[in-house]
Each structure stands twice: as C-alpha cells, then as structure tokens.
Design a protein around this motif. Structure first.
Motif, PDB file in Angstrom:
ATOM      1  N   LEU A  87       2.074 -16.667   6.158  1.00 30.50           N
ATOM      2  CA  LEU A  87       1.028 -16.055   6.980  1.00 30.50           C
ATOM      3  C   LEU A  87       0.251 -15.020   6.172  1.00 30.50           C
ATOM      4  O   LEU A  87      -0.974 -14.931   6.265  1.00 30.50           O
ATOM      5  N   TYR A  88       0.965 -14.251   5.360  1.00 33.46           N
ATOM      6  CA  TYR A  88       0.335 -13.210   4.548  1.00 33.46           C
ATOM      7  C   TYR A  88      -0.616 -13.821   3.522  1.00 33.46           C
ATOM      8  O   TYR A  88      -1.732 -13.331   3.319  1.00 33.46           O
ATOM      9  N   GLN A  89      -0.184 -14.915   2.886  1.00 36.78           N
ATOM     10  CA  GLN A  89      -1.028 -15.590   1.890  1.00 36.78           C
ATOM     11  C   GLN A  89      -2.316 -16.117   2.512  1.00 36.78           C
ATOM     12  O   GLN A  89      -3.345 -16.199   1.852  1.00 36.78           O
ATOM     13  N   GLU A  90      -2.259 -16.463   3.795  1.00 34.39           N
ATOM     14  CA  GLU A  90      -3.433 -16.955   4.512  1.00 34.39           C
ATOM     15  C   GLU A  90      -4.221 -15.819   5.169  1.00 34.39           C
ATOM     16  O   GLU A  90      -5.168 -16.064   5.915  1.00 34.39           O
ATOM     17  N   SER A  91      -3.812 -14.570   4.926  1.00 33.54           N
ATOM     18  CA  SER A  91      -4.441 -13.366   5.501  1.00 33.54           C
ATOM     19  C   SER A  91      -4.379 -13.342   7.031  1.00 33.54           C
ATOM     20  O   SER A  91      -5.256 -12.809   7.697  1.00 33.54           O
ATOM     21  N   LEU A  92      -3.306 -13.909   7.583  1.00 29.71           N
ATOM     22  CA  LEU A  92      -3.129 -13.933   9.032  1.00 29.71           C
ATOM     23  C   LEU A  92      -2.337 -12.733   9.537  1.00 29.71           C
ATOM     24  O   LEU A  92      -2.351 -12.440  10.727  1.00 29.71           O
ATOM     25  N   ILE A  93      -1.629 -12.065   8.624  1.00 30.57           N
ATOM     26  CA  ILE A  93      -0.909 -10.842   8.966  1.00 30.57           C
ATOM     27  C   ILE A  93      -1.192  -9.786   7.912  1.00 30.57           C
ATOM     28  O   ILE A  93      -1.662 -10.092   6.819  1.00 30.57           O
ATOM     29  N   LYS A  94      -0.876  -8.537   8.274  1.00 24.48           N
ATOM     30  CA  LYS A  94      -1.004  -7.412   7.356  1.00 24.48           C
ATOM     31  C   LYS A  94       0.345  -6.715   7.240  1.00 24.48           C
ATOM     32  O   LYS A  94       1.120  -6.709   8.175  1.00 24.48           O
ATOM     33  N   LEU A  95       0.583  -6.143   6.082  1.00 22.26           N
ATOM     34  CA  LEU A  95       1.716  -5.253   5.867  1.00 22.26           C
ATOM     35  C   LEU A  95       1.217  -3.831   6.029  1.00 22.26           C
ATOM     36  O   LEU A  95       0.181  -3.489   5.462  1.00 22.26           O
ATOM     37  N   VAL A  96       1.937  -3.046   6.788  1.00 21.60           N
ATOM     38  CA  VAL A  96       1.513  -1.672   7.028  1.00 21.60           C
ATOM     39  C   VAL A  96       2.642  -0.710   6.707  1.00 21.60           C
ATOM     40  O   VAL A  96       3.808  -1.085   6.678  1.00 21.60           O
ATOM     41  N   VAL A  97       2.277   0.544   6.478  1.00 26.88           N
ATOM     42  CA  VAL A  97       3.260   1.590   6.258  1.00 26.88           C
ATOM     43  C   VAL A  97       4.021   1.782   7.564  1.00 26.88           C
ATOM     44  O   VAL A  97       3.421   1.752   8.644  1.00 26.88           O
ATOM     45  N   GLY A  98       5.339   1.957   7.482  1.00 33.10           N
ATOM     46  CA  GLY A  98       6.178   2.116   8.680  1.00 33.10           C
ATOM     47  C   GLY A  98       5.593   3.121   9.660  1.00 33.10           C
ATOM     48  O   GLY A  98       5.140   4.171   9.264  1.00 33.10           O
ATOM     49  N   GLU A  99       5.604   2.736  10.916  1.00 30.69           N
ATOM     50  CA  GLU A  99       5.000   3.564  11.975  1.00 30.69           C
ATOM     51  C   GLU A  99       6.067   4.418  12.604  1.00 30.69           C
ATOM     52  O   GLU A  99       7.152   4.018  12.814  1.00 30.69           O
TER      53      GLU A  99
END
Length: 99
Positions: A87-99
C-alpha cells in the motif's frame, strides 16, 4: 511524515486521501483517484484498511487481526507488514510520527 524502506511494528500508519472504497461481497475494492488504478483489498485487507482510517500503530493492527482471525502473531505481523508495504509503495497509506 516518515520516509521508510521498511515498515516496522512500531510505525504508525494511516490511509492516504483520494481513495474511493466499496464493499463487494465480503471484500473491499478501491479506486485511487490520483492514479486511476483499482485495487482489490480482499476481506482481511479490507479489515486492515478500515482499521487505519485513523493513525494506528502497526503492532495494534497486528493484535487486532490476530484476535479476529485466530492466526499466529509472527505470521500475521509478516503478512500485515507486507500488505502495508505494498500500500505504501502505491502511495495509498502514509507513515506518521506516533500520535
């Protein structure tokens, strides 16, 4: 946002914007508006997709899937991370800094 070659259990993931998701039977299918591609997420992929509508730590996601589908934790973690990396490679999700 985090740039990563590999998603780790401690990472926090969230859906990217610009996707239309529909139920087809027990599976979810998605259209990405930006690239015009369709994706069949399947049943468990659809469960993962729903679970990351808000920032979610990968560990928590794995625990949720293990409880719901009665699968071994290490195998589940491997499969979930592999799915998220796709999903990440397809830009369908993002990684974010822990909330």
């Amino acid at each position: 946002m985090i740039k990563s070659d590999q998603i780790l259990p401690k990472h926090v993931v969230i859906q990217s914007e610009g996707n239309i998701v529909s139920d087809m039977g027990n599976e979810k299918v998605m259209l990405n508006i930006k690239n015009g591609k369709y994706y069949n997420l399947g049943e468990i992929g659809g469960e993962i997709w729903e679970s990351i509508s808000k920032p979610t730590e990968v560990n928590n996601l794995v625990n949720h899937i293990v409880k719901k589908y009665d699968v071994q934790t290490d195998k589940c973690e491997e499969e979930v991370i592999s799915f998220l990396e796709n999903l990440y490679q397809e830009s369908l999700i993002k990684l974010v800094v822990g909330e």
